[in-house]
Design a protein around this motif. Sequence first.
Motif, PDB file in Angstrom:
ATOM      1  N   TYR A  52       0.849  -1.187   0.000  1.00  7.56           N
ATOM      2  CA  TYR A  52       0.000   0.000   0.000  1.00  7.56           C
ATOM      3  C   TYR A  52       0.884   1.235   0.000  1.00  7.56           C
ATOM      4  N   SER A  53       0.806   1.959  -1.085  1.00  5.63           N
ATOM      5  CA  SER A  53       1.598   3.190  -1.197  1.00  5.63           C
ATOM      6  C   SER A  53       0.682   4.391  -1.035  1.00  5.63           C
ATOM      7  N   LYS A  54       1.204   5.389  -0.418  1.00  3.68           N
ATOM      8  CA  LYS A  54       0.425   6.603  -0.217  1.00  3.68           C
ATOM      9  C   LYS A  54       0.279   7.345  -1.545  1.00  3.68           C
ATOM     10  N   LYS A  55      -0.938   7.720  -1.824  1.00  5.94           N
ATOM     11  CA  LYS A  55      -1.190   8.446  -3.052  1.00  5.94           C
ATOM     12  C   LYS A  55      -0.714   9.889  -2.913  1.00  5.94           C
ATOM     13  N   LYS A  56       0.077  10.280  -3.889  1.00  6.35           N
ATOM     14  CA  LYS A  56       0.589  11.646  -3.873  1.00  6.35           C
ATOM     15  C   LYS A  56      -0.474  12.594  -4.444  1.00  6.35           C
ATOM     16  N   LYS A  57      -0.676  13.656  -3.732  1.00  2.31           N
ATOM     17  CA  LYS A  57      -1.638  14.648  -4.192  1.00  2.31           C
ATOM     18  C   LYS A  57      -1.014  15.505  -5.283  1.00  2.31           C
ATOM     19  N   LYS A  58      -1.734  15.593  -6.377  1.00  3.91           N
ATOM     20  CA  LYS A  58      -1.246  16.400  -7.482  1.00  3.91           C
ATOM     21  C   LYS A  58      -1.571  17.874  -7.227  1.00  3.91           C
TER      22      LYS A  58
END
Length: 230
Positions: free
Chosen positions: A71-77
């Motif tokens: 589970y990788s943290k989603k980077k906010k664009k």
Amino acid sequence: MEGLLYGRLPAGAAEELGAQVSFLPNVSRQPQGSEEARAFVNAFLKRSMPKMKDEAIQDMLTRKAVVLEHYSKKKKKGKRKKTKGFTAKQRRELRLFEIEPEQRRYAIFLPLHELWKQYIRDLCYGLKPDAQPQMVQGKLLKADLHGAIVTVIKSKCPSYVGITGIILQEMKHVFKIITKEDKLKVVPKLNNVFSLEIDGFISYIYGSKFQLRASERSAKKFKLKGTIDL
């Protein structure tokens, strides 16, 4: 399947593994039984796949290979900020496109005309005597005209007829032309016909059909006609 999963390691492999982990603290190298191994595998899989139920994990162990989830943290664009240019009012106030009176001299812009002629020759493959006039006309209609010498040959306003000079600025509706008398003339395109000559080829520009910015003409399809009303 279970025998392979929970079975003991071969002696050689166990010794090699023990040598590799000997420097790690809190790591036991004592041989484990099948029940301890089973408990360890179940606990490890439960930590690795927290979203899966125990029944699903056991089903995966008996049916197919286990692929551990990551589970990788989603980077906010981040939103890109658009750079805002000057408004038309700001450009007028800053006088960005105005030519200073001391710069309004015909001789200053003659080198620009020579550069323009070379640009047109390259654009029209050398402007050879046997070049097709329609090809030359089509190229000129889409070319950059800054530096070209034009003459007003027809106009609904008689005072514009005969004006000749180098185009310094082309806007959507007007040409700014510097004459040999060092006068800056603003000539509207509407209701005017201009002639343009280079190396013996004469092209006519009907200003009423030419009301485009220089950057827009390259994608415009012009229809070549013999005569067009003003």
